[in-house]
Design a protein around this motif. Structure first.
Motif, PDB file in Angstrom:
ATOM      1  N   GLU A 275       0.837  -1.213   0.000  1.00  0.00           N
ATOM      2  CA  GLU A 275       0.000   0.000   0.000  1.00  0.00           C
ATOM      3  C   GLU A 275       0.866   1.256   0.000  1.00  0.00           C
ATOM      4  O   GLU A 275       0.526   2.255  -0.626  1.00  0.00           O
ATOM      5  CB  GLU A 275      -0.910   0.035   1.232  1.00  0.00           C
ATOM      6  CG  GLU A 275      -2.058  -0.931   1.196  1.00  0.00           C
ATOM      7  CD  GLU A 275      -2.838  -0.929   2.503  1.00  0.00           C
ATOM      8  OE1 GLU A 275      -2.892   0.125   3.175  1.00  0.00           O
ATOM      9  OE2 GLU A 275      -3.387  -1.987   2.860  1.00  0.00           O
TER      10      GLU A 275
ATOM     11  N   GLY B 238       1.713   2.393  -3.421  1.00  0.00           N
ATOM     12  CA  GLY B 238       0.630   2.416  -4.398  1.00  0.00           C
ATOM     13  C   GLY B 238       0.490   1.151  -5.229  1.00  0.00           C
ATOM     14  O   GLY B 238      -0.281   1.118  -6.192  1.00  0.00           O
TER      15      GLY B 238
ATOM     16  N   VAL C 116      -0.907  -1.584  -4.268  1.00  0.00           N
ATOM     17  CA  VAL C 116      -2.311  -1.933  -4.020  1.00  0.00           C
ATOM     18  C   VAL C 116      -2.957  -0.790  -3.248  1.00  0.00           C
ATOM     19  O   VAL C 116      -2.268   0.011  -2.623  1.00  0.00           O
ATOM     20  CB  VAL C 116      -2.463  -3.258  -3.217  1.00  0.00           C
ATOM     21  CG1 VAL C 116      -1.818  -4.422  -3.947  1.00  0.00           C
ATOM     22  CG2 VAL C 116      -1.913  -3.126  -1.803  1.00  0.00           C
ATOM     23  N   ASN C 117      -4.282  -0.734  -3.281  1.00  0.00           N
ATOM     24  CA  ASN C 117      -4.958   0.253  -2.447  1.00  0.00           C
ATOM     25  C   ASN C 117      -5.425  -0.413  -1.155  1.00  0.00           C
ATOM     26  O   ASN C 117      -5.305  -1.628  -0.988  1.00  0.00           O
ATOM     27  CB  ASN C 117      -6.087   0.957  -3.214  1.00  0.00           C
ATOM     28  CG  ASN C 117      -7.218   0.039  -3.590  1.00  0.00           C
ATOM     29  OD1 ASN C 117      -7.543  -0.898  -2.865  1.00  0.00           O
ATOM     30  ND2 ASN C 117      -7.839   0.307  -4.734  1.00  0.00           N
ATOM     31  N   ALA C 118      -5.932   0.372  -0.243  1.00  0.00           N
ATOM     32  CA  ALA C 118      -6.271  -0.112   1.097  1.00  0.00           C
ATOM     33  C   ALA C 118      -7.365  -1.182   1.086  1.00  0.00           C
ATOM     34  O   ALA C 118      -7.464  -1.965   2.024  1.00  0.00           O
ATOM     35  CB  ALA C 118      -6.686   1.055   1.979  1.00  0.00           C
ATOM     36  N   GLN C 119      -8.161  -1.250   0.034  1.00  0.00           N
ATOM     37  CA  GLN C 119      -9.237  -2.238  -0.022  1.00  0.00           C
ATOM     38  C   GLN C 119      -8.733  -3.642  -0.355  1.00  0.00           C
ATOM     39  O   GLN C 119      -9.451  -4.621  -0.185  1.00  0.00           O
ATOM     40  CB  GLN C 119     -10.308  -1.822  -1.050  1.00  0.00           C
ATOM     41  CG  GLN C 119     -11.164  -0.643  -0.617  1.00  0.00           C
ATOM     42  CD  GLN C 119     -10.402   0.676  -0.667  1.00  0.00           C
ATOM     43  OE1 GLN C 119      -9.686   0.949  -1.621  1.00  0.00           O
ATOM     44  NE2 GLN C 119     -10.543   1.477   0.379  1.00  0.00           N
ATOM     45  N   TYR C 120      -7.491  -3.748  -0.840  1.00  0.00           N
ATOM     46  CA  TYR C 120      -6.984  -5.058  -1.240  1.00  0.00           C
ATOM     47  C   TYR C 120      -6.954  -6.036  -0.063  1.00  0.00           C
ATOM     48  O   TYR C 120      -7.359  -7.192  -0.196  1.00  0.00           O
ATOM     49  CB  TYR C 120      -5.601  -4.937  -1.886  1.00  0.00           C
ATOM     50  CG  TYR C 120      -5.112  -6.236  -2.483  1.00  0.00           C
ATOM     51  CD1 TYR C 120      -5.857  -6.890  -3.464  1.00  0.00           C
ATOM     52  CD2 TYR C 120      -3.924  -6.821  -2.075  1.00  0.00           C
ATOM     53  CE1 TYR C 120      -5.425  -8.085  -4.021  1.00  0.00           C
ATOM     54  CE2 TYR C 120      -3.476  -8.008  -2.630  1.00  0.00           C
ATOM     55  CZ  TYR C 120      -4.237  -8.638  -3.597  1.00  0.00           C
ATOM     56  OH  TYR C 120      -3.800  -9.826  -4.137  1.00  0.00           O
TER      57      TYR C 120
ATOM     58  N   ASN D   3      -8.310  -3.557  -7.065  1.00  0.00           N
ATOM     59  CA  ASN D   3      -7.562  -2.956  -5.964  1.00  0.00           C
ATOM     60  C   ASN D   3      -6.042  -3.091  -6.128  1.00  0.00           C
ATOM     61  O   ASN D   3      -5.285  -2.699  -5.255  1.00  0.00           O
ATOM     62  CB  ASN D   3      -7.999  -3.585  -4.641  1.00  0.00           C
ATOM     63  CG  ASN D   3      -9.442  -3.250  -4.336  1.00  0.00           C
ATOM     64  OD1 ASN D   3      -9.828  -2.093  -4.367  1.00  0.00           O
ATOM     65  ND2 ASN D   3     -10.250  -4.258  -4.084  1.00  0.00           N
TER      66      ASN D   3
ATOM     67  N   ASN E 109      -2.731  -2.146  -8.465  1.00  0.00           N
ATOM     68  CA  ASN E 109      -2.240  -1.227  -9.494  1.00  0.00           C
ATOM     69  C   ASN E 109      -1.003  -1.739 -10.220  1.00  0.00           C
ATOM     70  O   ASN E 109      -0.737  -1.352 -11.350  1.00  0.00           O
ATOM     71  CB  ASN E 109      -1.940   0.138  -8.866  1.00  0.00           C
ATOM     72  CG  ASN E 109      -3.183   0.709  -8.208  1.00  0.00           C
ATOM     73  OD1 ASN E 109      -4.252   0.721  -8.786  1.00  0.00           O
ATOM     74  ND2 ASN E 109      -3.041   1.147  -6.971  1.00  0.00           N
TER      75      ASN E 109
END
Length: 151
Positions: free
Chosen positions: A32, A35, A37-41, A73, A75
C-alpha cells in the motif's frame, strides 16, 4: 527476489498480530505504501479467506495472501514479505494452518503473476531458505539470505 523486497521496501518485520485478519492487513502495508495496491486489497483477501477457508496457507508456517488476479484494488504486480515473531492461526486447533512468513501477491498481469508464483515456489523449495527466513529480523538479513542461498 529477497533483494527486490528490500529495494522496493516491500517488507515488514513485526512481533505478531491479534488475528489472522490483522496479519493480512499488516502484510499488505508495504504494498500500500508505494501504491502497488490500495487499502481495499487487504479486505478483499480477508473476504476470500472467509469464503473459501485458509487457502492462502501454502505450507506450514507460510501464507501467501492474494485475491483473484486482475483485482481492481491492484495497481502493479509485486510481492510483499512479512515476518511475524509469533505465529498467527488461520484455523484454531490446526497448527498446520499457523503462519509467521507472509508473501503477499498483488497481480495486475497474469503472466507476471505466474512468474512471481514460480519464483516464490522455487525460492521456498531451496534447502535452508524457509528456516533462514524464519530467523530473519532485518532487511540486511534478507539480503544475506539472498546471497547465501539464492545468488
Amino acid at each position: 527476489m529477497l533483494r527486490e523486497f528490500v529495494e522496493k521496501k516491500h517488507y515488514k518485520f513485526a512481533t505478531g498480530a491479534e488475528t489472522w485478519q490483522e496479519a493480512v492487513r499488516m502484510s499488505c502495508e508495504s504494498l500500500e505504501a508505494d501504491g502497488t495496491v490500495n487499502a481495499q486489497y487487504a479486505e478483499e483477501i480477508i473476504r476470500c479467506v472467509e469464503k473459501y477457508g485458509p487457502y492462502i496457507i501454502i505450507m506450514p508456517d507460510v501464507a501467501m495472501p492474494h485475491s483473484q488476479e486482475g483485482s481492481a484494488n491492484v495497481n502493479k504486480t509485486a510481492i510483499g514479505f512479512m515476518k511475524l515473531e509469533k505465529p498467527v492461526s488461520f484455523d484454531p486447533g490446526d497448527p498446520e494452518k499457523d503462519a509467521t512468513l507472509f508473501f503477499t501477491l498483488a497481480a495486475s498481469d497474469s503472466d507476471q503473476h505466474m512468474a512471481n508464483m514460480v519464483k516464490l515456489s522455487e525460492m521456498l523449495m531451496t534447502d535452508g531458505v524457509a528456516d533462514a527466513l524464519k530467523a530473519a529480523h532485518t532487511p540486511e538479513d534478507l539480503l544475506a539470505i539472498q546471497e547465501k542461498y539464492l545468488d
